[in-house]
Scaffold this motif. Structure first.
Motif: not given
Length: 747
Positions: A608, A610-611, A664-666, A676-678
């Motif tokens: 996913d 976001d991971k 979670g890296y773009t 990161s996102s989480s």
């Protein structure tokens, strides 16, 4: 006939001591008491019709005194019959020499027999004169206890604490003096017209090498019963100028380095080392504290890690000893059950300021000649015959050699098309390079008899054969020592900085690639995948990912470590034969490991959004205090040599570690957790551990005439890991030895 009843055993001249320092201690005993001691010492023996030389031999063995005399003067005295019971030595000498023209005198631990000078006969005697001087070592330090003999006679003397001596000799220009000392090359000097002769003795390297350093005590190899191998820096450098452990594995067949095929030539991987093979559970962590097959490592008297020895600059090493058998366990306890590797580093030498530089440069590359791989056509045919295209029932080929399953047959012919188009790719060389390794060491030392100093800095840069892998090690050390009379102090401080960079893609990812896949497109671009096959369902594919794609991403895997170690030692020598030594070490290290995996890696292809992309950081800090106190004894008397060591050691170790992970890296342009996102898990991890240990040890060693040996070791170890009910374990060992080469039939 000579009949000896009994006699006390005291020290004898010509000591078989371990090293020059112990000789120094022995000589520092209060020499002004010697004459009184000679008069008060008591002996017991009985002789009948004996020669004076036989009585001298008895007295040398029972008192430890050395007799100096001219053979022709003593040989004439025969037919002596005496019986002495607990009689003073002075009385014995007077009675034995009564009626002869010989008299005796004492100088230090030497009894001199010479003709009595009669009044009126002095004009007929040969004219004599006094020769004096001092004896030094190569660095200019005075040597006490050096034997100075008149060539062709048994007349001589020994040097005092300041290296000075004086001796009466005949006024002959052809007269020569012989200078000898344990661990030094003997020297002959013709007196000539000189009345003052200063002599400098050189170290006898072959003799100095005949010692065993266990990390707790030093022994003459002639009296050591354990199994040991000792190598000097020169021996190690002839094999490998970069790594001491690699050199040991070549020089000693019992020192085994098991090749780790998964790690290959990774410069950051710890070696898998064993002595005499593995005896415990295998496939455990290579980390020293948890590997039961790994030997114990001792650096300058203190326990250290495999990593510290592996990173040690070769130019800092003076010698390495390997203790292999049960005696190692008896000395250090159960933690040395797999042997001990004792490393001694260079010490500063006395003299003027010296500056030295050593450097080395090596080139390495991967040898792929053992990889005799199939080409594309051979590999595809092998897959067909091996059943890679069989159906769900396990049926592979029909009687004509054709693949039975229709879908599997289609897979095979799609790959065969690639082979027919000329695809035959060699993947193994892609992650490899020619590696350059360099090492530099600078050392400055000097000082005088009282104060010595040494400052050094070393740098090693090791490139891995795998691209994007390297190890940089920077170390600095300061060593100071100060001596005042019988008391000495020394302190060594070492500071180290290590940076380890690991390759982002394992070698196995390349070796598993089929040769009928193309690395790059016709435009020279590196595709994300090299092949894909359709599966059941719309837009459902099975991808073969390209490891070169992952290599090009901004993924990183680095570890930074720095450490500070301080070793302090104090030593006091007393009562001639005793030495008490105290050691204290403080060690601190911190390590930070960071790994960032780009969100563009093929690992996240089906993850996913976001991971995608991960960042992990693990930090650890260690600090420890280790102390040791021991008392050593060494004495030789007659044909007997006795050594003993008793002491205790304690340690207090603390370790803290924590870590966390983000995901979670773009983009891989930024690896900071801020982007990161989480978190990867619900919360960060942390641990805190403390351990304490104490050990008591005792060693006794006896040697007769350097031929027959017996050794006894006993140690009791206690550790907090053992629990409170039974925290101690005791280990002991007894060893016997026979130096056959010292027997008369071998001489």
């Amino acid at each position: 006939m000579v009949k000896m009843k009994h006699g006390a055993l005291f020290s004898k001249r010509g000591l078989w001591v371990i090293c020059r320092k112990v000789m120094f201690v022995i000589f520092l005993s209060s020499s002004f008491l010697t004459r009184t001691y000679a008069q008060d010492e008591k002996v017991s023996f009985e002789v009948q019709n004996a020669k004076l030389t036989e009585i001298i031999s008895i007295l040398e063995k029972s008192t430890g005194y050395t007799f100096l005399y001219q053979d022709e003067q003593v040989a004439a005295v025969k037919n002596l019959t005496f019986r002495f019971t607990n009689e003073r030595l002075s009385v014995v000498l007077t009675k034995c020499l009564a009626g002869t023209n010989l008299v005796w005198s004492v100088e230090d631990k030497t009894i001199v027999l010479k003709r009595e000078e009669k009044v009126g006969a002095q004009q007929q005697q040969v004219k004599s004169r006094k020769v004096s001087g001092r004896v030094f070592d190569e660095t200019g330090q005075p040597l006490p206890g050096v034997t100075v003999m008149i060539e062709g006679t048994k007349l001589g003397t020994t040097t005092r604490v300041d290296g000075a001596y004086s001796i009466e000799c005949s006024d002959s220009k052809n007269l020569a003096l012989l200078y000898s000392f344990m661990g030094m090359k003997s020297k002959r000097v013709v007196v000539g017209d000189k009345s003052v002769i200063d002599v400098k003795l050189e170290e006898d390297v072959t003799e100095l090498e005949e010692t065993v350093i266990t990390g707790i005590y030093t022994r003459n190899i002639e009296t050591f019963t354990g199994s040991v191998s000792t190598f000097k820096a020169e021996d190690l450098k002839q094999i490998s100028p970069q790594n001491v452990l690699r050199s040991l594995s070549v020089l000693d067949p019992s020192f085994i380095i098991t090749e780790n095929r998964a790690q290959g030539s990774n410069p950051n991987a710890l070696m898998d080392i064993s002595i005499n093979g593995k005896i415990n559970v295998t496939d455990l962590s290579q980390e020293y504290s948890t590997d039961p097959n790994q030997p114990l490592f001792i650096l300058d008297g203190f326990e250290t890690t495999l990593e510290a020895i592996q990173d040690l600059n070769m130019d800092r090493v003076e010698s390495i000893s390997i203790l292999k058998d049960a005696s190692a366990t008896a000395i250090y306890g159960s933690r040395a059950a797999n042997g001990v590797v004792v490393v001694e580093t260079l010490k500063p030498k006395q003299g003027q300021l010296r500056f030295s530089y050593t450097g080395n440069f090596t080139v390495g590359w991967a040898d792929l000649s053992d990889f005799n791989l199939m080409n594309a056509a051979e590999k595809l045919e092998y897959e067909k015959l091996a059943g890679a295209y069989k159906d769900s029932n396990g049926v592979n080929l029909d009687e004509n050699g054709e693949i039975i399953n229709e879908s599997q047959r289609a897979r095979y012919y799609a790959r065969l098309k690639l082979v027919k188009e000329g695809y035959d790719t060699y993947w193994m060389n892609e992650p490899l390079r020619t590696a350059f390794t360099q090492g530099h060491n600078v050392f400055v030392d000097g000082g005088d008899r009282a104060f010595l100093y040494g400052v050094g800095i070393s740098y090693n840069n090791t490139q891995g054969v795998m691209k994007k892998s390297s190890r940089d090690v920077l170390n600095g050390n300061i060593r100071l020592s100060y001596r005042v009379k019988d008391l000495s102090f020394s302190n060594q401080t070492m500071i180290g900085k290590t940076k380890a960079v690991n390759n982002p893609v394992d070698f196995s990812a390349y070796s598993q690639m089929n040769p009928f896949y193309a690395k790059r497109t016709v435009d020279g671009e590196v595709p994300k995948y090299v092949y894909r096959e359709s599966l059941a369902g719309a837009n459902n594919y099975d991808y073969v990912w390209n490891p070169l794609w992952d290599y090009q991403q901004a993924s990183t895997n680095e570890t930074d470590t720095w450490s500070v170690t301080n070793n302090f030692q104090i030593e006091y020598r007393f009562l001639t034969y005793f030495r008490v030594r105290g050691n204290l070490q403080y060690q601190m290290s911190k390590s930070e490991a960071e790994r960032f995996r780009s969100p563009n890696e093929t690992f996240f292809a089906k993850t996913d959004a976001d991971k995608k992309g991960t960042y992990t950081k693990n930090s650890s800090s260690n600090n420890s205090i280790t102390g040791r106190l021991n008392l050593t004894f060494g004495r030789s008397f007659g044909d007997h040599t006795v050594n003993g060591v008793a002491g205790m050691q304690f340690s207090d170790k603390n370790q803290e570690s924590y870590g966390f992970g983000a995901q979670g890296y773009t983009t891989d342009q930024f690896s900071s957790p801020n982007f990161s996102s989480s978190y990867v898990t619900g919360k960060p991890s942390a641990s805190d551990s403390k351990s304490r240990s104490v050990s008591y040890y005792f060693n006794a060693n006896y040697a007769y005439n350097m031929r027959y040996l017996i050794d006894f070791n006993l140690t009791t170890n206690g550790a907090s890991q053992f629990g409170i009910n039974d925290p101690f374990t005791t280990t002991w060992a007894v060893g016997v030895g026979w130096n056959v080469h010292n027997e008369r039939f071998f001489c």
